[in-house]
Design a protein around this motif. Structure first.
Motif, short mmCIF file in Angstrom:
data_model
loop_
_atom_site.label_atom_id
_atom_site.label_comp_id
_atom_site.label_asym_id
_atom_site.label_seq_id
_atom_site.Cartn_x
_atom_site.Cartn_y
_atom_site.Cartn_z
N PHE A 181 86.48 89.07 70.62
CA PHE A 181 86.37 88.07 69.82
C PHE A 181 84.77 87.67 69.44
N GLU A 182 84.10 87.60 70.27
CA GLU A 182 82.55 87.21 70.27
C GLU A 182 81.75 88.54 69.47
N GLN A 183 82.18 89.71 69.70
CA GLN A 183 81.88 90.97 69.16
C GLN A 183 82.09 91.07 67.60
N GLY A 184 83.41 90.39 67.26
CA GLY A 184 83.91 90.49 66.07
C GLY A 184 82.98 89.14 64.97
N GLN B 116 76.91 89.59 60.92
CA GLN B 116 75.74 90.80 60.53
C GLN B 116 76.45 91.48 59.11
N GLN B 117 77.45 90.92 58.60
CA GLN B 117 77.86 91.51 57.57
C GLN B 117 78.66 92.88 57.83
N GLN B 118 78.70 93.31 58.82
CA GLN B 118 79.43 94.47 59.39
C GLN B 118 80.94 94.04 59.23
N PHE B 119 81.50 94.11 58.13
CA PHE B 119 82.87 93.65 57.86
C PHE B 119 84.09 94.44 58.49
N GLN B 120 83.96 95.62 58.35
CA GLN B 120 84.88 96.61 59.04
C GLN B 120 85.12 96.46 60.42
N SER B 121 83.74 96.32 60.90
CA SER B 121 83.80 96.15 62.33
C SER B 121 84.47 95.14 62.85
N ALA B 122 83.84 93.87 62.12
CA ALA B 122 84.49 92.81 62.38
C ALA B 122 86.26 92.62 62.22
N ILE B 123 86.97 93.30 61.27
CA ILE B 123 87.95 93.75 61.06
C ILE B 123 88.69 94.09 62.33
N ASP B 124 88.22 95.52 62.70
CA ASP B 124 88.77 95.98 64.10
C ASP B 124 88.69 95.27 65.18
N ILE C 22 91.63 83.38 61.07
CA ILE C 22 91.07 82.82 60.26
C ILE C 22 89.72 83.63 59.90
N HIS C 23 89.17 84.26 60.85
CA HIS C 23 88.00 85.38 60.73
C HIS C 23 88.33 86.63 60.28
N LEU C 24 89.44 87.09 60.55
CA LEU C 24 90.27 88.40 60.00
C LEU C 24 90.36 88.28 58.56
N GLN C 25 90.80 87.24 57.82
CA GLN C 25 91.23 86.98 56.49
C GLN C 25 89.80 87.01 55.87
N ALA C 26 88.73 86.19 56.42
CA ALA C 26 87.31 86.10 55.93
C ALA C 26 86.48 87.51 55.85
N ARG D 266 88.30 90.27 55.73
CA ARG D 266 88.74 91.16 54.73
C ARG D 266 88.50 90.73 53.36
N LYS D 267 88.16 89.51 53.04
CA LYS D 267 87.76 89.04 51.71
C LYS D 267 86.45 89.53 51.41
N LYS D 268 85.71 89.44 52.37
CA LYS D 268 84.19 89.87 51.96
C LYS D 268 83.93 91.17 51.96
N LEU D 269 85.01 92.08 52.91
CA LEU D 269 84.82 93.56 52.75
C LEU D 269 85.15 93.85 51.15
N ILE D 270 86.08 93.23 50.61
CA ILE D 270 86.64 93.73 49.14
C ILE D 270 85.44 93.29 48.49
N SER D 271 84.79 92.00 48.56
CA SER D 271 83.95 91.67 47.43
C SER D 271 82.65 92.37 47.68
N SER D 272 82.40 93.23 48.76
CA SER D 272 81.27 93.95 48.96
C SER D 272 81.24 95.29 47.94
N TYR D 273 82.57 95.55 47.51
CA TYR D 273 82.74 96.85 46.70
C TYR D 273 82.43 96.52 45.26
N PHE D 274 82.36 95.11 44.95
CA PHE D 274 82.15 94.71 43.31
C PHE D 274 80.92 94.14 43.28
#
Length: 439
Positions: A391-394, A400-408, A425-429, A431-439
């Motif tokens: 959890f703390e690694q996530g 650190q904005q490593q969103f895919q790693s956080a999701i995993d 809560i953090h998984l949803q956040a 995912r949202k930030k990973l999607i936002s990073s593509y736009f």
């Protein structure tokens, strides 16, 4: 001045265990006595009044639990420190020992260095308490002789149920006549808020007398957990408790330990909840914060009250409110954790995990929040403790904005422990930030 020789009573039905302990402790200069049964232990304890008892659990006839229970009921011997030495290495056995007010619990085979350290520490603490009690008794006698402090003579014990003695020492330093509006002392302390979840809904489905009855049982158990760790109740707020911990250099650790015991007492309370008229087990939220506050009198010329004022109170209340957001039972601020690093000899004794950096409602500055999971001896959330590192690694990856790693990481936490309430809560956040990073 050199301390007097301390007497230790060893209780074990295995002669080889007694021999090894006697060989070990004799080298440390302790005066030793041994008993091979529970009955013999009680008889010897009454004769020698030991300074500490090393107590086995599994013995024929009277087991160690029963010996401890009888000692705690003896007015003369109830304060003798007891360390359980046993081969039982399960949580239920540990909890039973703690419930009987054992001072420590060590499993066999025994780590001799750990045992000697704990014996020395407990004996030192016992001496400090005895000296403190003796000093307080002498001071109380002097005050009674001088008639400067007459609260115990002028008021019945019932008065202390309404005004804790910790307040009286501050607001009435020279007796009741010295109480004035605005009397107070500023100091660092730790505030604990405890609130019952869905209390309104529960009360709506009960007669008022039923609610009153079980609520008093609940408050009694929570109050005992608080007072046994040097805290006191500032006030009852309907279905909530505000408690203060003010022991110098120990208040944060005291509050954290009390929160752990409160969670344990809640489990015990819920086991009998239906007998108390409750359809479902109750849930609570506990919030802790350390800071500076003023303990004193507040009100007007015709009506005043003793209380604590300061941002530490407001922040503790806000943190308790955040337990609803994160689905946690107990949360402490980083200020509590930082103080424990200085106040507690073994800061890793408490099991905690950092769950977020958040800005409490009505506040401008964010604070780090830590979920209270128990202690090394009393694990309250085994599933969360097991996945704590992942959890703390996530959380670190998310920061650190490593969103895919956080999701995993958070998905792995939920795979191992689907009941974790914070990871979604953090998984949803993430995912949202990973999607936002593509736009």
């Amino acid at each position: 001045m050199q301390n007097p020789v301390e007497h230790i009573l060893i209780v074990d039905d295995d002669p080889s265990n007694i021999f090894l302990l006697e060989e070990l402790l004799d080298l440390e200069g302790y005066q030793l006595q041994a008993a091979s049964s529970g009955e013999q232990a009680l008889s010897l304890a009454a004769q020698m009044h030991p300074d500490l008892i090393l107590l086995d659990i599994m013995m024929p006839g009277m087991d160690g639990y029963e010996v401890c229970r009888r000692l705690r009921e003896d007015e003369v011997l109830q304060g003798v420190p007891i360390i359980f030495l046993t081969a039982l290495d399960d949580d239920d056995s540990r909890l039973k020992a703690l419930d009987l007010m054992g001072d420590d619990y060590i499993t066999k085979p025994i780590d001799t260095e750990l045992l000697l350290t704990k014996i020395s520490s407990i004996l030192r603490l016992s001496r400090l308490r005895q000296n403190k009690a003796r000093q307080q008794l002498e001071e109380r006698s002097q005050k009674q002789l001088s008639a400067a402090w007459t609260i115990n003579e002028n008021l019945s014990e019932k008065f202390h149920l309404f005004v804790p003695e910790q307040y009286l020492r501050r607001i009435a330093p020279q007796g009741l006549d010295s109480i004035q509006l605005g009397n107070g002392i500023e100091e660092e302390l730790t505030i604990l808020f405890c609130d019952i979840r869905d209390f309104t809904e529960i009360a709506e489905n009960q007669a008022a007398q039923e609610t009153f009855a079980w609520l008093n049982v609940f408050f009694t158990q929570m109050s005992e957990a608080i007072s046994s760790h040097h805290g006191f109740i500032d006030k009852f707020l309907g279905d909530a408790i505000m408690a203060v911990f003010d022991r110098p250099h120990h208040h944060s650790a005291d509050a954290l330990q009390a929160a752990v015991i409160m969670r344990q007492r809640l489990q015990e309370f819920n086991q009998n909840c239906q007998a108390l008229g409750l359809q479902e087990p109750i849930k609570i939220g506990i919030g802790l914060h350390t800071g500076v506050g003023i303990l004193g009198t507040l009100g007007g010329d015709r009506r005043m009250d003793s209380t604590v004022i300061g941002d530490v109170v407001n922040t503790a209340a806000r943190i308790e409110g955040l337990t609803k957001v994160y689905g946690c039972t107990a949360i402490a601020s980083k200020a509590v954790i930082d103080a424990i690093q200085q106040q507690y000899p073994d800061p890793d004794y408490f099991l905690l995990r950092c769950i977020d950096f958040a800005i409490p409602r009505g506040k401008q500055k964010g604070i780090y929040l830590y979920e209270i999971l128990g202690t090394q001896e009393q694990v309250l959330d085994p599933g969360i403790v097991q996945t704590k590192d992942i959890f703390e690694q996530g959380l670190q990856a998310l920061n650190q904005q490593q969103f895919q790693s956080a999701i995993d990481y958070f998905q792995e936490v939920l795979h191992q422990n689907p009941t974790d309430s914070v990871s979604p809560i953090h998984l949803q956040a993430s995912r949202k930030k990973l999607i936002s990073s593509y736009f």
